[in-house]
Design an enzyme around this catalytic site. Structure first.
Site, PDB file in Angstrom:
ATOM      1  N   CYS A 337       0.833  -1.196   0.000  1.00  0.00           N
ATOM      2  CA  CYS A 337       0.000   0.000   0.000  1.00  0.00           C
ATOM      3  C   CYS A 337       0.875   1.255   0.000  1.00  0.00           C
ATOM      4  O   CYS A 337       1.698   1.447  -0.887  1.00  0.00           O
ATOM      5  CB  CYS A 337      -0.964  -0.045   1.185  1.00  0.00           C
ATOM      6  N   LEU A 338       0.750   2.109   0.995  1.00  0.00           N
ATOM      7  CA  LEU A 338       1.541   3.327   1.079  1.00  0.00           C
ATOM      8  C   LEU A 338       3.039   3.015   1.141  1.00  0.00           C
ATOM      9  O   LEU A 338       3.865   3.778   0.627  1.00  0.00           O
ATOM     10  CB  LEU A 338       1.104   4.124   2.311  1.00  0.00           C
TER      11      LEU A 338
END
Length: 616
Positions: A337-338
C-alpha cells in the site's frame, strides 16, 4: 400464512437475573456521570465551536438540489417509478400473506449480510420492510447518480454520502425492525438493550467523548503471544522505524535478503497475524532472509518529519542496515500500500543516484499513479486537505482514529453498522478476531509528511510526472526505474483500485509482471496457499488498458504467493543460497525481541497525552 414473531414464554426472572440487571444499571449510571462530567468540563474550558463541513458535503448537496430544481421532470419521473414499485410491493405482500408463492421484487446484493436472518424472507412483515427499503434505496441512488452538469468530484461526493445515508437508514439498524433484535428483546425482557446502552457508554468513554466502536475484544490479543508471533529480533532503530530480522527456519537462505516496507498508516503485523496466514512466516519458511520495517507511532515531537525523512530515515536507512547485516550488495524489496508508494519513490531516487542495491521490487496493492484513487478521493480535494492541515498544525499529527474512521466509512455496513447492531442492539460483546484487532490498532501521521503526501500524490499526482517531486535534492522520475517489478493488486480493492494500480505498473521501464488477485485490499493479500482461496489472474503482456489485461488474462486457483515466489527465484541469481543468517550474528547487535516497542505502543489503550509526550 406467515405471522409476526411471537414472544417466547420464559420463566420469571430469577434473583440472579435481577442482580445482573441491577449491576448493569449501576455501571450505566457511573459511566453516564463520568461522561457528563467530562463533557461539561471540556466545554467549560474550551467553549463550544460550530461544526465545520471540512469535506464539503453541504455544498455538494446544495449543487444537487439546484440541479433538481433545474430539471424537475427527472425528479418527478423517479417519484412516479418509485410509486409504481410500491404498488407492486403491496400486491406482492398481500399475496404472500395469503400463502401464494411470489418472487421478490428486490433482493439484497450478494454478500449483503444485513438481511441474512431467515425472518427477513419468511416473515411477511419483515420481508415487506426489507423490500421497501431496498426499493427506496435503489430509486434514491438512481436519482442522484450520473447527473448532467455536476463536476466529477461533486458527483462522487453526492454518490458516496447518499450511500452512507441509505446505509444508516437500513431497517436492520433499528430494534423494532430487525427481527433478530426484536426476538432477543422479547426473550431477554429488554436486557440486551440495557447491555447495549452500557456498551455504547463504554465506547464513548474509551473515545473520550467520541464514539469509538469496539470491533473486537482487545484484551484477547497480545503482540508476540497470539499475533505478530514469528520469532525475530529488532536489529536497528532510529526515530522513525525499527528494523526486524526474523529467525531462520531453514539451514540455508537465499542470498538476497527480502526487505518489506509496510504502510505507516497501519502497523506491519498485518503480514504476521498468526502462523497459518503470516506472509512473514511463509517467506521465512521458503528460505528467504526476511527483514521488515516497523514504523513509529508519532506524536507532536515528530510533526516536522517530512516525506523526505521517511525516505532517508526509512527505506534508505533500512536498506543500509540490511546490507550491513547480511554483507550483501543486492536485496529484494517489497512494499504494501503506502509502503509501496514509498518504495517506488526510493527506486526512482536510487536510479537517479546510480545505486543498484535493490535488485527487484514487489508492490502489494500500491498506488503509483493517483489519477483515480476511488472513493478515497471524496476526502481529498483542496478544501478538505486545507481543513485537515489546520487540524494537524494544531496537534502536530493526524490522529489515527480519524484516518481509521475514514477507511471504515468505505465499508460502513461491515465495519460500522454490523457492530452497532451486535454491540448496542443485541447487547453482545464483540467477537475476538485478530484482523479486527489489527484494524483497530490505529497509527498517527506526522503533519509535514502527511500534508506532502496528500498534496503531491493525491492532489497533484506528481509521482507519475518526471521531476514532479524533488527529494534530498534529487528529481524523482519513475520512468528511470529499470529493476524487475512485480505488482499484485486485488479485484475488489476499495482503497487502491486495481485499475489505478495497473496504470502505475506501466510507468517503470524495466520488466514488469502484473498479477490480479481475488478479494480485497487485505484478504486478497493475506491469502496463504494452504487456504486455497480467491485465486488470481495473470497475463504475460501489459496492454495499455486494464480492461484489456483482464479480458485476456488466465485464471489460476490458489494463492498468488507461490507465483511471486517462483518469480523471485527466476530472476538472475535469484536461486543462489548462503548459510542461514541468525539475528545478532552480524555487525549490528540485537536491540530487543520482535515485535518491538514501536509496534507494541497502542493508541486506544493509552490515556489522552500531552502534545509534548513521546510514545511509550
Amino acid at each position: 400464512m406467515t405471522q409476526a414473531p411471537k414472544s417466547v414464554e420464559s420463566p420469571a426472572a430469577s434473583p440472579a437475573d435481577l442482580a445482573n440487571v441491577a449491576n448493569i444499571y449501576a455501571e450505566v449510571a457511573q459511566r453516564s456521570a463520568r461522561l457528563l462530567t467530562r463533557y461539561l468540563d471540556r466545554h467549560a474550558r474550551h467553549g463550544v465551536s460550530a461544526a465545520s463541513d471540512d469535506v464539503g458535503v453541504a455544498k455538494a448537496f446544495m449543487d444537487l438540489s439546484a440541479h433538481f430544481l433545474a430539471h424537475p421532470f427527472k425528479l418527478a419521473q423517479t417519484q412516479m417509478n418509485m410509486m409504481w414499485d410500491y404498488v407492486s410491493l403491496w400486491q406482492h405482500t398481500s399475496l404472500k400473506m395469503l400463502g401464494v408463492p411470489v418472487s421478490p421484487l428486490a433482493t439484497p446484493d450478494k454478500g449483503d449480510k444485513r438481511f441474512a436472518h431467515a425472518d427477513w424472507e419468511n416473515n411477511a412483515l419483515f420481508d415487506f420492510m426489507k423490500q421497501s427499503y431496498l426499493l427506496s434505496a435503489r430509486h434514491v441512488h438512481a436519482a442522484v447518480s450520473d447527473l448532467e452538469g455536476l463536476d466529477p468530484l461533486t458527483q462522487n461526493k453526492v454518490n458516496f454520502f447518499t450511500r452512507q445515508y441509505l446505509n444508516a437508514l437500513s431497517p436492520s439498524n433499528f430494534a423494532l425492525s430487525n427481527p433478530e433484535v426484536f426476538r432477543e428483546t422479547l426473550n431477554t425482557r429488554g436486557e440486551n438493550l440495557l447491555r447495549g446502552f452500557n456498551n455504547l457508554l463504554h465506547d464513548l468513554e474509551a473515545g473520550d467523548g467520541t464514539l469509538r466502536i469496539r470491533m473486537t475484544d482487545t484484551q484477547a490479543f497480545e503482540l508476540g503471544r497470539n499475533v505478530a508471533t514469528t520469532p525475530g529480533k529488532v536489529v536497528f532503530q532510529n526515530e522513525l522505524m525499527q528494523l526486524i530480522q526474523y529467525t531462520p527456519t531453514t539451514p540455508s537462505q537465499y542470498k538476497r535478503p527480502l526487505l518489506i516496507v509496510p504502510p505507516w498508516i497501519n502497523k506491519y503485523y498485518i503480514l504476521d497475524l498468526r502462523e497459518k496466514n503470516s506472509l512473514v512466516k511463509w517467506a521465512t519458511d521458503q528460505g528467504h532472509s526476511v527483514f521488515i520495517m516497523s514504523w513509529v507511532n508519532p506524536d507532536a515531537r515528530l510533526a516536522h518529519k517530512t516525506f523526505e525523512d521517511y525516505l532517508r530515515e526509512g527505506t534508505l536507512a533500512a536498506l543500509d542496515a540490511v546490507c550491513q547485516i547480511s554483507g550483501e550488495k543486492e536485496v529484494n524489496a517489497a512494499g504494501y500500500c503506502l509502503g509501496g508508494t514509498l518504495l517506488m519513490t526510493t527506486l526512482a531516487y536510487l536510479a537517479a543516484t546510480r545505486d543498484r542495491r535493490i535488485a527487484s521490487a514487489t508492490f502489494f496493492t500500491s498506488l503509483v499513479d493517483f489519477s483515480d484513487p476511488g472513493e478515497l478521493g471524496v476526502f481529498v480535494d483542496e478544501s478538505s486537505v486545507s481543513a485537515l492541515e489546520k487540524k494537524m498544525a494544531e496537534r502536530g499529527f493526524l490522529e489515527g482514529s480519524e484516518m481509521a474512521g475514514t477507511f471504515n466509512l468505505l465499508r460502513a455496513n461491515d465495519l460500522i453498522w454490523s457492530f452497532v447492531v451486535n454491540n448496542y442492539l443485541m447487547g453482545k460483546d464483540p467477537f475476538p478476531f485478530d484482523l479486527l484487532y489489527w484494524n483497530s490498532d490505529s497509527t498517527r501521521m506526522p503533519y509535514a509528511m502527511h500534508s506532502f503526501y496528500l498534496r503531491k500524490m493525491y492532489l497533484e499526482n506528481a509521482l507519475r510526472k518526471a521531476g514532479g517531486i524533488t527529494l534530498a535534492g534529487v528529481k524523482i522520475d519513475v520512468a528511470k526505474v529499470k529493476v524487475p517489478c512485480y505488482f499484485i493488486s486485488t479485484i475488489e480493492d476499495h482503497i487502491a483500485p486495481w485499475k489505478t494500480t495497473y496504470a502505475g505498473a506501466l510507468l517503470p521501464r524495466g520488466p514488469v509482471r502484473f498479477v490480479l488477485g481475488g478479494s480485497g485490499h487485505i484478504a486478497g493479500i493475506v491469502n496463504p496457499p494452504a487456504a486455497n482461496k480467491y485465486g488470481y489472474w495473470t497475463n504475460e503482456s501489459l496492454p495499455a488498458l486494464a480492461d484489456d489485461f483482464l479480458a485476456a488474462a488466465t485464471a489460476h486457483d490458489g494463492s498468488w504467493w507461490t507465483d511471486w515466489h517462483q518469480w523471485l527465484l527466476a530472476l538472475p541469481a535469484g536461486n543462489a543460497q548462503v548459510p542461514a543468517r541468525v539475528p545478532g550474528s552480524g555487525p549490528l547487535p540485537v536491540i530487543e525481541d520482535a515485535p518491538g516497542a514501536f509496534a507494541r505502543f497502542r493508541l486506544d489503550l493509552q490515556r489522552p497525552v500531552a502534545h509534548d509526550s513521546a510514545p511509550a
